[in-house]
Scaffold this active site. Sequence first.
Site, PDB file in Angstrom:
ATOM      1  CB  CYS A  80     -16.029 -16.013  -1.030  1.00 24.14           C
ATOM      2  SG  CYS A  80     -14.697 -15.613  -2.172  1.00 24.14           S
ATOM      3  CB  CYS A  83     -14.503 -12.657  -0.653  1.00 23.34           C
ATOM      4  SG  CYS A  83     -15.273 -13.290  -2.155  1.00 23.34           S
TER       5      CYS A  83
END
Length: 321
Positions: A80, A83
């Site tokens: 991700c 993230c």
Amino acid sequence: MQPRNMSMSGVVDLAAVKAAQEAKAKAEQARAEAARQGGGGGAVSPAGLVIDVDEAGFERDVLQRSTEVPVVIDFWAEWCEPCKQLSPVLERLAVEYNGRFVLAKIDVDANQMLMQQFGIQGIPAVFAVVAGQALPLFQGAAGEAQIRGTLDQLVEVAEQRFGLTGLTVDPDSAPAVHEVPAGPYDALLEAAVQALDAGDFGGAVQAYKNVLSDDPGNTEAKLGLAQAELLQRVQGADPLQVRKDAAEKPKDVPAQIAAADLDLVGGHVEDAFGRLIDTVQRTAGDDRDAVRLRLLELFEVVGGDDPRVIAARRALARALF
């Protein structure tokens, strides 16, 4: 992924008062029991404020810990990209807030059951658990000002409603803080000021962003950016029309936000804050989130230590809960 702030609006429903009272009582009982057994109350190191949590340790590390301190959960994954932007900010803020909350990092790939239990549709997703109650905070790589505002509300509500004052951090184990020399940014900051003076608000915004890209914690640049963005928003606006629209359409969110910007530029700080807090109380969902986020941006313009900002933060927390 654009930030989709789930905020803490709507977390408390008609049964919230009773639920909060019961949760507070349980938290107090848990703290008392821990004290009797010789646990709790000890100082933690800054490293202990950021922990990795899995399904096996969730009850101990999150649910039980949440009776002592708010636990912020960062749901993330290695693949991700947002993230990778959000997680370092949360980790830095966990240390900066000095025990007011603990950050629990959960890898969703390795903990699918927890992801399902929280009903997560996408990551990054950030929740909090306070006295055993789960609260959705935001989803997506939100900006630091938004994150700080949400965390400020969280710790204030945790203390006022649940009696959670946080953990004691051992100062002797704190890592050394290496201050970034101001010198390399003098030219950029001066360029931003010159752009402001010349009415080039877009140029000022970019100059401040250039500083923050290298030094995200630069206080002068953060304040300058908030001010420049505000001036850029009101540039070219017709004050009479903006105020007419706001007066005639009290439920129109863009109209109220635009009027609040003008209030602040005109020096009417409390009017700007009051207008948006009243709008928060009249709205829900995405509209409420939009108003709340603009209010947090205006807090940045005035400065977090200003008494008017402190009072408005409390009023905002009451409006949201």
